[in-house]
Design a protein around this motif. Structure first.
Motif, PDB file in Angstrom:
ATOM      1  N   SER A 195     -28.756  20.799 -79.077  1.00 59.61           N
ATOM      2  CA  SER A 195     -28.670  21.035 -80.513  1.00 59.61           C
ATOM      3  C   SER A 195     -27.452  22.072 -80.930  1.00 59.61           C
ATOM      4  O   SER A 195     -26.967  21.875 -81.919  1.00 59.61           O
ATOM      5  CB  SER A 195     -29.899  21.549 -80.903  1.00 59.61           C
ATOM      6  N   ASN A 196     -27.287  23.118 -80.228  1.00 58.89           N
ATOM      7  CA  ASN A 196     -26.072  24.104 -80.145  1.00 58.89           C
ATOM      8  C   ASN A 196     -24.923  22.952 -80.353  1.00 58.89           C
ATOM      9  O   ASN A 196     -23.840  23.598 -81.262  1.00 58.89           O
ATOM     10  CB  ASN A 196     -26.119  24.827 -79.392  1.00 58.89           C
ATOM     11  N   ARG A 199     -24.687  21.290 -83.761  1.00 55.82           N
ATOM     12  CA  ARG A 199     -24.179  22.233 -84.632  1.00 55.82           C
ATOM     13  C   ARG A 199     -23.013  22.711 -84.826  1.00 55.82           C
ATOM     14  O   ARG A 199     -22.236  22.633 -85.835  1.00 55.82           O
ATOM     15  CB  ARG A 199     -25.036  23.566 -84.703  1.00 55.82           C
ATOM     16  N   GLN A 200     -22.362  22.984 -83.529  1.00 52.14           N
ATOM     17  CA  GLN A 200     -20.977  23.344 -83.318  1.00 52.14           C
ATOM     18  C   GLN A 200     -20.017  22.156 -84.031  1.00 52.14           C
ATOM     19  O   GLN A 200     -19.044  22.311 -84.686  1.00 52.14           O
ATOM     20  CB  GLN A 200     -20.486  23.693 -81.996  1.00 52.14           C
ATOM     21  N   LEU A 202     -20.875  19.848 -86.098  1.00 52.94           N
ATOM     22  CA  LEU A 202     -21.248  19.741 -87.548  1.00 52.94           C
ATOM     23  C   LEU A 202     -20.244  20.706 -88.288  1.00 52.94           C
ATOM     24  O   LEU A 202     -19.898  20.339 -89.403  1.00 52.94           O
ATOM     25  CB  LEU A 202     -22.644  19.801 -87.777  1.00 52.94           C
ATOM     26  N   GLU A 203     -20.271  21.923 -87.719  1.00 58.30           N
ATOM     27  CA  GLU A 203     -19.676  23.031 -88.360  1.00 58.30           C
ATOM     28  C   GLU A 203     -18.226  22.805 -88.653  1.00 58.30           C
ATOM     29  O   GLU A 203     -17.488  22.843 -89.599  1.00 58.30           O
ATOM     30  CB  GLU A 203     -19.708  24.375 -87.824  1.00 58.30           C
ATOM     31  N   ARG A 206     -17.659  19.824 -91.141  1.00 60.79           N
ATOM     32  CA  ARG A 206     -17.490  20.358 -92.301  1.00 60.79           C
ATOM     33  C   ARG A 206     -16.366  21.118 -92.886  1.00 60.79           C
ATOM     34  O   ARG A 206     -15.951  20.870 -93.882  1.00 60.79           O
ATOM     35  CB  ARG A 206     -18.791  21.313 -92.424  1.00 60.79           C
ATOM     36  N   TYR A 220     -21.210  14.097 -92.740  1.00 60.04           N
ATOM     37  CA  TYR A 220     -21.920  15.424 -92.672  1.00 60.04           C
ATOM     38  C   TYR A 220     -23.516  15.270 -92.973  1.00 60.04           C
ATOM     39  O   TYR A 220     -24.306  15.886 -92.292  1.00 60.04           O
ATOM     40  CB  TYR A 220     -21.064  16.282 -93.433  1.00 60.04           C
ATOM     41  N   ILE A 224     -26.653  15.946 -90.436  1.00 59.01           N
ATOM     42  CA  ILE A 224     -27.791  17.034 -90.965  1.00 59.01           C
ATOM     43  C   ILE A 224     -29.011  16.385 -90.757  1.00 59.01           C
ATOM     44  O   ILE A 224     -29.824  17.008 -90.352  1.00 59.01           O
ATOM     45  CB  ILE A 224     -27.455  17.374 -92.513  1.00 59.01           C
ATOM     46  N   ILE A 227     -29.900  16.204 -86.960  1.00 52.73           N
ATOM     47  CA  ILE A 227     -30.445  17.423 -86.487  1.00 52.73           C
ATOM     48  C   ILE A 227     -31.745  17.581 -86.810  1.00 52.73           C
ATOM     49  O   ILE A 227     -32.581  18.348 -86.278  1.00 52.73           O
ATOM     50  CB  ILE A 227     -29.292  18.556 -86.798  1.00 52.73           C
TER      51      ILE A 227
END
Length: 237
Positions: A195-196, A199-200, A202-203, A206, A220, A224, A227
């Motif tokens: 999950s982390n 997120r990284q 995804l960031e 973005r 993106y 989302i 996740i």
């Protein structure tokens, strides 16, 4: 058993299971040994204390008759549980086809020349039957398995196996639970790491999308959603 020329009487003692303030009964069986009709009469030295049914009657040839003797409820026990009461059973040959209504006191009068048999019965008090004793403490019922001893005081092989199995089963179950908890913890750790990582990524996407198009890209939005689904799965487990 009392054996006379006319009747067999069983038993010859009237045994009462004595209990205070309780009516108690016992029975006599009269057996006619002859081919004649036999009339009988029961007397007692204490008529107020006992009820006899029937106290007079006819025993048919080669047949039997039951007599019930009932002792009235007593308020106190006699000394040493000894009773001096007695019964007298008289029997005499009756006319063929006679019934209880045909019996008269004169039939049992010896002075009239009648052949009257007599049998004396005594009264005996016995202790009432005891109720079954309760299950003693420490009995096998409801207790945990225990090892039994053989005649020489040692555990037999079958008993030892049973005891070992009873203690081994809880240990095996505890080991299985520990292994399951450990596996779930590892899966949860891996899921958190993934999950982390998402997120990284995804960031990073973005930021790149903002530089290229100045808005949120379609990729993106898809990430989302993924996740959200993944985090919902983790919360349910």
């Amino acid at each position: 058993m009392s054996t006379g020329e006319l009747l067999n009487i069983e038993p010859q003692e009237l045994k009462f299971a004595f209990e205070l303030k309780k009516q108690i009964s016992c029975s006599l069986q009269l057996s006619n040994k002859t081919d004649n009709y036999v009339a009988f009469k029961v007397k007692t030295t204490n008529p107020k204390k006992y009820c006899v049914r029937p106290n007079t009657g006819i025993v048919l040839p080669r047949s039997t008759c039951d007599v019930i003797v009932t002792m009235q409820a007593q308020r106190e026990a006699p000394p040493d549980m000894q009773c001096k009461d007695k019964f007298l059973l008289q029997s005499v040959i009756a006319n063929p086809g006679a019934t209880a209504k045909d019996i008269t006191p004169e039939m049992f009068n010896k002075e009239s020349g009648n052949l009257v048999e007599e049998c004396k019965l005594r009264v005996v008090y016995v202790a009432p039957p005891q109720p079954p004793s309760p299950v003693p403490e420490g009995s096998d019922e409801g207790s945990s398995p225990r090892a039994s001893l053989s005649d020489n005081g040692n555990l037999t092989s079958s008993d030892f196996s049973a005891v070992s199995k009873s203690f081994a089963e809880p240990q095996e179950k505890a080991s299985e639970m520990k292994a399951l908890i450990s596996r779930l913890s590892e899966e949860k750790t891996v899921a958190i790491q993934q999950s982390n990582k998402l997120r990284q990524e995804l960031e990073l996407l973005r930021r790149e999308g903002s530089k290229q198009s100045g808005g949120i890209s379609f990729i993106y939005v898809v990430l989302i959603g993924l996740i959200g689904v993944f985090v919902g799965y983790l919360l349910r487990t």
